[in-house]
Design a protein around this motif. Sequence first.
Motif, PDB file in Angstrom:
ATOM      1  N   ARG A   1       0.841  -1.194   0.000  1.00 20.55           N
ATOM      2  CA  ARG A   1       0.000   0.000   0.000  1.00 20.55           C
ATOM      3  C   ARG A   1       0.879   1.248   0.000  1.00 20.55           C
ATOM      4  N   PRO A   2       0.402   2.358  -0.541  1.00 23.41           N
ATOM      5  CA  PRO A   2       1.152   3.613  -0.426  1.00 23.41           C
ATOM      6  C   PRO A   2       1.282   4.018   1.038  1.00 23.41           C
ATOM      7  N   ALA A   3       2.228   4.876   1.325  1.00 25.73           N
ATOM      8  CA  ALA A   3       2.502   5.250   2.717  1.00 25.73           C
ATOM      9  C   ALA A   3       2.604   6.762   2.863  1.00 25.73           C
TER      10      ALA A   3
ATOM     11  N   VAL B   1       4.500  -2.033   2.094  1.00 29.46           N
ATOM     12  CA  VAL B   1       4.476  -0.670   1.553  1.00 29.46           C
ATOM     13  C   VAL B   1       4.864  -0.689   0.082  1.00 29.46           C
ATOM     14  N   ASP B   2       4.133   0.077  -0.704  1.00 30.98           N
ATOM     15  CA  ASP B   2       4.517   0.334  -2.088  1.00 30.98           C
ATOM     16  C   ASP B   2       5.564   1.439  -2.059  1.00 30.98           C
ATOM     17  N   GLY B   3       6.825   1.043  -2.159  1.00 30.41           N
ATOM     18  CA  GLY B   3       7.927   1.984  -2.003  1.00 30.41           C
ATOM     19  C   GLY B   3       8.011   3.043  -3.073  1.00 30.41           C
ATOM     20  N   GLU B   4       7.214   2.916  -4.126  1.00 31.33           N
ATOM     21  CA  GLU B   4       7.204   3.910  -5.199  1.00 31.33           C
ATOM     22  C   GLU B   4       6.099   4.942  -5.012  1.00 31.33           C
ATOM     23  N   ARG B   5       5.348   4.802  -3.931  1.00 27.26           N
ATOM     24  CA  ARG B   5       4.248   5.748  -3.667  1.00 27.26           C
ATOM     25  C   ARG B   5       4.305   6.158  -2.186  1.00 27.26           C
TER      26      ARG B   5
END
Length: 517
Positions: free
Chosen positions: A311-313, A383-387
Amino acid sequence: MTTFVLVPGAHTGGWIWEDVAARLREAGAEARPVTLTGMRGGHDERDERDEHDEADTGTPAGTDLETHVQDLVRLIDEIDAPEVVLVGHCYGVHPVLGAAARRAERVARIVYVDTTVPQDGAPALELIPDQALRDALRKRAGEAGTDGRLAPPAPAEWQRWGSLAGIPRDALDRLAALAAPQPLATLTRPLRVPGGAVSELPTTGILCTANGPGIALVESLLELGDPRIQELANPRTGFFELATGHWPMLSAPGELAAILLRAAAGEGHRLSAPVNELPPHLRPFLLDVPEQRRERVGRVDLHLPDADGPRPAVVFVHGGPVPAGLRPTPRDWSLYTGYAQYAASLGAVGAMLDHRLHDVTDYERAAEDVAAAVELVRADPRVDGERVALWFFSAGGLLSADWLAAPPPWLRCVAATYPLLAPLPNWGHAGSRFRPAAAVRAAGPLPLVLTRVGREFPELAATVGEFLTAAEDCKAAVEVIEVPDARHGFETLDHGEQARDAVERAMRSVLEHLHGS
């Protein structure tokens, strides 16, 4: 009759008090501006000195802080007046305190003009706001020994000692012309005030708000529980404000003289410590959000959504400075857990960290803590590390500068709520990297969400205005959420519809940027 002993700061002499002294005498008081030993300027000052100025005739070898303390002790012994008020500006408060400790029975009040209260054992060097200058002087002092001298600042360098706001051009020219070299040992020798010798004396602090915090901001630190401020919350200590820079004797001599007379009469705002009252940062968050799972990893708390897959963070960065021993630490404050839980309830990971901004000199260390926390969050498999978005609060806003100056591709949004966006002049960060108002020019298309409160501390509001002017000039993508009736820290202070709507709008905007393409 009251006698005011007016003690100047570094590089200056009694001449700097000339206009203030004249106004005090017009009001019926006696004024004794002091030129401490070794502080005659390079020019012939015979036409510049007031007839009451206690001036020296040179710089004897070995001139140090104790020399200046003894200058004042001798002067106090010569004064035949029922009340002696010692007034210290910047460095001048060190010899003032040293002399007051030796002649406490003669001193009716100590007045601090735009300076902090030094601790026993602290050298005056610690009062210099510019950290790079402090470090350079420590090195110089070690090399030069006890007889070294510090040349006066170049005209463009005076701002490293404090804000020049309000000083007329001719007064600035005179400041530069009459400045004297400062004996290094006056700055490096520790202040010795034995056994609380001055702790019972009445005191007054004059805060110059173009250089540092005003009374309202100081009171907010008192509510935070800062022990350095709590000792000032006593009936013997009063405060006044002047809307000017670090040299009010040059920029506002009439107003300063009037305040000194009021201070001698015992007037001034008294700080009051909250009694049996929950501090604002621990009061309930303004939104009732569903409880989410929370995990602690080092200095970071992860508030996790009920969702599958990365998920985005949103990484939340608290303000400060926060005293090192304060408990609970910010990641357990309802203000920040409220935001982090709210983000998690809407499907994003809410990450809240404790960084080590314990003093205004700690920004580099705090920046390292933030960078490490971001990498920890991005590396988590949930975590979606790109967001990732970064959300800064209050004085933590200065930490946004690194990210604005060089935004990485995974940083989808920067948010700031009632932020400080340029260092206060007396924090010593002139020319440093912690200047979001300058860094925003390199932010490019990075979305910025700024929540601005209408009842902000004036010192902070001015930096937001500076930031928005720069953002407009470079056409930065800034969304401003206005909360006209809200105060700094409104999420636990103001629970009205306007405040709730502002938090919801800011969160919605940040999440939209995270989920966007």
